[in-house]
Design a protein around this motif. Structure first.
Motif, short mmCIF file in Angstrom:
data_model
loop_
_atom_site.label_atom_id
_atom_site.label_comp_id
_atom_site.label_asym_id
_atom_site.label_seq_id
_atom_site.Cartn_x
_atom_site.Cartn_y
_atom_site.Cartn_z
N ALA A 199 0.83 -1.20 0.00
CA ALA A 199 0.00 0.00 0.00
C ALA A 199 0.87 1.25 0.00
N ARG A 200 1.94 1.24 0.79
CA ARG A 200 2.84 2.39 0.84
C ARG A 200 3.56 2.57 -0.49
N VAL A 260 2.45 1.66 -3.50
CA VAL A 260 1.47 2.16 -4.48
C VAL A 260 1.23 3.65 -4.25
N LEU A 261 1.11 4.07 -2.99
CA LEU A 261 0.88 5.48 -2.68
C LEU A 261 2.08 6.32 -3.10
N ALA A 262 3.29 5.83 -2.82
CA ALA A 262 4.48 6.59 -3.19
C ALA A 262 4.56 6.78 -4.71
N LYS A 263 4.22 5.73 -5.47
CA LYS A 263 4.25 5.83 -6.92
C LYS A 263 3.20 6.83 -7.42
N ALA A 264 1.98 6.72 -6.87
CA ALA A 264 0.91 7.64 -7.26
C ALA A 264 1.25 9.07 -6.85
N ASP A 265 1.90 9.21 -5.70
CA ASP A 265 2.31 10.53 -5.22
C ASP A 265 3.29 11.18 -6.21
N SER A 294 1.42 12.07 -9.47
CA SER A 294 0.54 13.24 -9.32
C SER A 294 1.34 14.52 -9.24
N TYR A 314 -3.02 17.58 -1.04
CA TYR A 314 -2.51 16.25 -1.39
C TYR A 314 -1.64 15.69 -0.28
N ALA A 362 3.52 11.37 0.84
CA ALA A 362 3.84 9.97 1.15
C ALA A 362 4.99 9.88 2.14
N LEU A 393 4.26 9.63 5.99
CA LEU A 393 3.59 8.48 6.61
C LEU A 393 4.48 7.85 7.66
#
Length: 211
Positions: free
Chosen positions: A17-18, A20-25, A28, A84, A87, A90
């Motif tokens: 999950a972390r 995926v969030l870092a990649k999306a971050d 974006s 936003y 990441a 976290l």
């Protein structure tokens, strides 16, 4: 203490999950940077048209059809960037409290896993059928019965405490047991508390009779 499948599953899901969030971050932020650059180019182009009109006394339109649909796009992008999540802020994954009897939970699509079944209902103790028996030979009182529960997955152990100080031992939920206590009670009603081992917040209290 060995790490259970439940705790290992939490750690694996948390790491993914972390990631995926870092990649999306990153993606974006890259897109927002491109939007900001495009907005600046648009502003420069509009300023050029405004100067053209000023110099030549013309009334060339200073707003394109595209920009007319996004009058507040610059403010919207700024609002998005301000809200936003970062990441990098976290916290590290904590050691999750034991639950589900140590067994991994069913796969869920939200974690990128194959769905293997609905999430289990929370574990809840529903009561116990207990009685105390005083042996005729004068020995210690024997606690008999079983504890029942709903929800959860896998086998879970419960610890029974009587009158806040006599430990009735540790037993598996749903399995009958007979356990000699460390004292002999006179006949009558006694209070008990049955709690899930490792999850003291999951418990039930009631009474039983010593015969």
């Amino acid at each position: 203490m060995a790490t259970s499948a439940y705790q290992k599953q939490y750690k694996a899901r948390g790491k993914k999950a972390r990631a995926v969030l870092a990649k999306a971050d990153r993606n974006s932020r890259k897109r927002l940077g491109q939007v900001a650059a495009a907005q600046q180019r648009l502003n420069d182009a509009l300023a050029r048209l405004a100067r053209l009109n000023q110099v030549y006394s013309t009334a060339y339109p200073e707003q394109t059809d595209l920009s007319a649909d996004f009058d507040d796009y610059g403010a919207g992008a700024a609002q998005l960037a301000g809200a936003y999540p970062v990441a990098g802020a976290l916290p590290a994954l904590a050691v999750v409290a034991e639950a589900s009897g140590g067994l991994a939970l069913a796969g869920e699509a939200i974690f990128g896993e194959a769905v293997t079944g609905p999430p289990p209902a929370p574990l809840r103790l529903t009561g116990a059928a207990l009685r105390g028996v005083n042996p005729t030979d004068g020995g210690f009182t024997v606690l008999e019965g079983q504890v029942t529960a709903t929800g959860g997955t896998g086998a879970v152990a419960v610890r029974i405490t009587i009158d806040n100080f006599v430990d009735g031992g540790t037993h598996q939920i749903g399995e009958p047991f007979s356990y000699p206590l460390s004292t002999r009670f006179v006949t009558g009603v006694r209070q008990y508390r049955a709690e899930v081992v490792g999850q003291p917040g999951v418990f039930v209290t009631d009474s039983f009779t010593v015969e």
